[in-house]
Enzyme design. Structure first.
Site, PDB file in Angstrom:
ATOM      1  N   TYR A   1      -1.840  -1.435  10.606  1.00 47.40           N
ATOM      2  CA  TYR A   1      -1.983  -1.600   9.159  1.00 47.40           C
ATOM      3  C   TYR A   1      -0.764  -1.058   8.423  1.00 47.40           C
ATOM      4  CZ  TYR A   1      -3.605  -0.957   4.397  1.00 47.40           C
ATOM      5  OH  TYR A   1      -3.693  -0.981   3.030  1.00 47.40           O
TER       6      TYR A   1
ATOM      7  N   SER B   1       0.851  -1.187   0.000  1.00 50.36           N
ATOM      8  CA  SER B   1       0.000   0.000   0.000  1.00 50.36           C
ATOM      9  C   SER B   1       0.889   1.240   0.000  1.00 50.36           C
ATOM     10  CB  SER B   1      -0.895   0.007   1.250  1.00 50.36           C
ATOM     11  OG  SER B   1      -1.540   1.255   1.428  1.00 50.36           O
TER      12      SER B   1
END
Length: 264
Positions: free
Chosen positions: A152, A139
């Site tokens: 995350y 990401s």
């Protein structure tokens, strides 16, 4: 021996878009996710539309026993996996110490441990054959710390650095390793994570899952180490290297707190 691309998290979002992009290119597929009904429908549709073989396996990759069962089945079969796409992952927002530990553990098990184990097992088989490709999905969040998304962001930083290291280790064996680092994407991911992206509605920074998949395929064709879809996302990925770490943490924390703590 039949050849396949194995795609995890293939029931929606970027995983589904990647599976469709691969089927469009004539690749046989093994789709993995938790939702049996969704997988069955997707497998039938892709097989009908593109004339490829599409298998599916229902598996919760965050459960080590289920993951072991999947790997055992693959090892005992004659399926030759020439491309591994580790897309399965979850996000979790909010103050870390206020989160249920079971939710944090699930994120770690899925985003990092399952991905690593699949790379070890399937990547090892590829190395012994002397060919194959691995695409791990990280990401834009991998490039900076992320207060209120701490677990995350850290998990995606792991995926980024692990993939780059593995790429060098496997280069001489004929196995290519790439890592995909998309920015905000129109998919169910943010809704499932309880995040509100209304402030980005209409922004050119936000790509569709299909756009991300198309750019990922182009990156794979060129055997790129790090694939960052969209020039705006690439620019944002470089900013943390130019700013002081203290400022990066401050900006990231403010943005994440505003996005993560406002109800959709």
């Amino acid at each position: 021996m039949p050849r396949y691309a194995l795609v995890t998290g293939a029931s929606s979002g970027i995983g589904l878009a990647l599976a469709e992009a691969l089927a469009r290119r004539g690749r046989n597929l093994i789709l993995v996710a938790r939702q049996r009904d969704a997988l069955e429908s997707i497998a039938y549709e892709l097989a009908q539309r593109f004339g490829v073989e599409v298998l599916f396996r229902t598996c919760d990759l965050a459960q080590p026993i289920q993951l072991s069962g999947l790997l055992h089945e693959l090892e005992q079969s004659d399926y030759l996996i020439e491309l591994l796409v580790n897309n399965a992952g979850i996000g979790q927002h909010g103050a870390f110490i206020e989160q249920d530990w079971s939710d944090v553990q699930r994120l770690v098990e899925l985003n990092m441990l399952a991905l690593t184990r699949l790379c070890h097992a399937i990547g090892g088989a590829m190395a012994r054959r002397g060919q194959g490709q691995i695409l791990n999905v990280a990401s834009l969040a991998a490039f900076q710390p992320g207060p209120w998304l701490s677990s995350y962001c850290a998990s995606k930083a792991y995926v980024l650095h692990f993939s780059e290291g593995l790429r060098v280790e496997l280069a001489s064996s004929g196995v290519g390793v790439s890592v995909l680092c998309p920015g905000p994407t129109r998919s169910a991911f943010f809704r499932k994570a309880g995040m509100n992206l209304n402030n980005l509605a209409g922004s050119k920074l936000v790509l569709s899952a299909e756009e991300v998949a198309l750019l990922a395929m182009r990156g794979l064709d060129k055997n790129r180490a790090v694939i960052i879809p969209g020039w705006r996302t690439r620019l944002l990925s470089r900013l943390p290297r130019l700013l002081p770490r203290s400022l990066t943490r401050l900006i990231s924390g403010r943005l994440n707190r505003r996005v993560a703590l406002n109800p959709p």
